[in-house]
Design a protein around this motif. Structure first.
Motif, PDB file in Angstrom:
ATOM      1  N   SER A  10       0.816  -1.203   0.000  1.00  0.00           N
ATOM      2  CA  SER A  10       0.000   0.000   0.000  1.00  0.00           C
ATOM      3  C   SER A  10       0.852   1.257   0.000  1.00  0.00           C
ATOM      4  O   SER A  10       0.338   2.358  -0.008  1.00  0.00           O
ATOM      5  N   GLN A  38      -8.263  -1.178  -3.522  1.00  0.00           N
ATOM      6  CA  GLN A  38      -7.184  -0.407  -4.121  1.00  0.00           C
ATOM      7  C   GLN A  38      -6.743  -1.121  -5.381  1.00  0.00           C
ATOM      8  O   GLN A  38      -6.784  -2.356  -5.450  1.00  0.00           O
ATOM      9  N   SER A  51      -6.294  -4.884  -4.305  1.00  0.00           N
ATOM     10  CA  SER A  51      -6.094  -5.159  -2.890  1.00  0.00           C
ATOM     11  C   SER A  51      -7.405  -4.893  -2.175  1.00  0.00           C
ATOM     12  O   SER A  51      -7.998  -3.824  -2.321  1.00  0.00           O
ATOM     13  N   ALA A  53      -9.695  -4.866   1.448  1.00  0.00           N
ATOM     14  CA  ALA A  53      -9.605  -4.719   2.898  1.00  0.00           C
ATOM     15  C   ALA A  53     -10.992  -4.778   3.500  1.00  0.00           C
ATOM     16  O   ALA A  53     -12.003  -4.615   2.812  1.00  0.00           O
ATOM     17  N   PRO A  61      -4.622  -4.086   4.191  1.00  0.00           N
ATOM     18  CA  PRO A  61      -4.945  -4.958   3.060  1.00  0.00           C
ATOM     19  C   PRO A  61      -4.961  -6.419   3.492  1.00  0.00           C
ATOM     20  O   PRO A  61      -4.076  -6.868   4.224  1.00  0.00           O
ATOM     21  N   TRP A  95       0.295 -12.571   3.138  1.00  0.00           N
ATOM     22  CA  TRP A  95      -1.065 -12.077   2.961  1.00  0.00           C
ATOM     23  C   TRP A  95      -2.033 -13.134   3.491  1.00  0.00           C
ATOM     24  O   TRP A  95      -1.880 -14.326   3.198  1.00  0.00           O
TER      25      TRP A  95
END
Length: 368
Positions: A10, A38, A51, A53, A61, A95
């Protein structure tokens, strides 16, 4: 980047954003559904298309979404396109979730894709919370929940290749009395010659042109099915005088696929009407004069070939079984993405009962 984890992507860096209408269309639909999105985030040499969230913590994220857009196609090797991004996002950057969305899935199942990505955010939120707790309690690293990736079906132009499909949902194959050995046939390529000129493809989606392309698609699937979507597109385009296929052209061909030709639930393979994907036990041997990428062989077919190899032995170990299966399809080296695919097929065969493991660790044919 590795130390910062998912948050590293980010970071605002000075570069020109890549134009990608496919990505932007998905992002708009996700935002309309209330998701935090994003686009084109990350460092100059590695970007995540989307991305996602949680609305409760929009700055964190959680799910990286990878597409088959310009960034994907620009990577030079199969490993760079499919293996390395997932390894980096999951193994290094940790992630909580990694998802793929292929163009055909989006064209045919927009609402389902939005719902799937929304569910992925919820799952990643839970995984991230569990990981936070694990860190607070100073638990060993192997106790932390592993990041997840769901492979989903895709169609693609000539330059696109199959994904790793390591974590695809495995559906047990239906029981059948027929031996896989009796269903081992030689693989035959669809070679229709020239069915028309590129003008037919240029005329899509007009009815007359669509009918010709649809007829070619049906013939190709009947001849080679289960057939990988990338190969199907390449063959159909070539039948109308086109050797290279861009993304827009691929999409126009995909739209012509007859609705009665099923697309695999976990992999981008089209199946003939005459074959039930859940009960098929066939395995097609690749002749010496034919080159067939293992990425273009369905996991179900590889699993069937493995069962066939196990039938010929009183017991066989994992390494030898994978070598036998690979040789059946004309391959030699089990390294890289080929090895990953063989591992996935072996997992499928065991899960579906095609193979069983003895107490000594050897593999034998299962009851299914």
């Amino acid at each position: 980047m590795a130390g910062a984890g998912a948050e590293a992507l980010s970071t605002d860096v000075r570069r020109t954003s890549t134009v990608d209408r496919h990505r932007d269309d998905i992002a708009a639909a996700l935002r309309a559904a209330g998701h935090v999105v994003q686009t084109d985030v990350g460092l100059s040499d590695f970007r995540v298309d989307l991305s996602l969230a949680s609305a409760t913590d929009p700055s964190r994220p959680l799910v990286a979404v990878l597409l088959d857009g310009p960034n994907w196609r620009a990577r030079r090797t199969v490993s760079d396109r499919d293996g390395l991004p997932v390894d980096v996002l999951q193994g290094i950057m940790r992630w909580p979730g990694v998802e793929r969305v292929w163009l055909p899935e989006w064209l045919h199942h927009r609402d389902e894709t939005v719902a799937r990505l929304g569910a992925a955010v919820e799952a990643a939120t839970e995984a991230a919370a569990a990981a936070d707790v694990a860190r607070e309690l100073d638990l060993p690293a192997d106790v932390e929940p592993a990041a997840t990736i769901t492979e989903t079906p895709r169609d693609a132009p000539e330059v696109l290749v199959a994904s790793r499909a390591v974590s695809a949902t495995i559906v047990p194959l239906a029981n059948s009395r027929a031996s896989t050995s009796s269903l081992a046939l030689d693989y035959a390529e669809w070679s229709p010659g020239r069915l028309g000129t590129v003008d037919v493809l240029d005329a899509l989606p007009r009815a007359a042109a669509a009918a010709k392309v649809q007829s070619a698609i049906r013939a190709a699937v009947t001849a080679e099915g289960p057939i990988h979507s990338a190969r199907l597109i390449k063959l159909v385009a070539a039948a109308f005088g086109l050797d290279r296929v861009n993304q827009a052209r691929a999409a126009s061909i995909v739209r012509c696929v007859p609705a009665d030709l099923p697309l695999g639930a976990d992999e981008p393979f089209y199946w003939p009407e005459s074959i039930d994907p859940t009960g098929w036990q066939g395995a097609r041997r690749t002749p010496p004069d034919v080159t067939r990428s293992l990425e273009h062989v369905s996991l179900a077919e590889i699993a069937n070939a493995m069962r066939r190899a196990a039938e010929a032995a009183a017991g066989i170990d994992d390494t030898e079984l994978k070598r036998e299966a690979l040789a059946f399809f004309g391959g030699r080296s089990t390294r890289g993405t080929v090895g990953i695919r063989l591992d996935a097929a072996l997992a499928l065969a065991l899960d579906a009962g095609r193979l069983t493991r003895t107490p000594a660790g050897l593999l034998r044919p299962g009851s299914h």
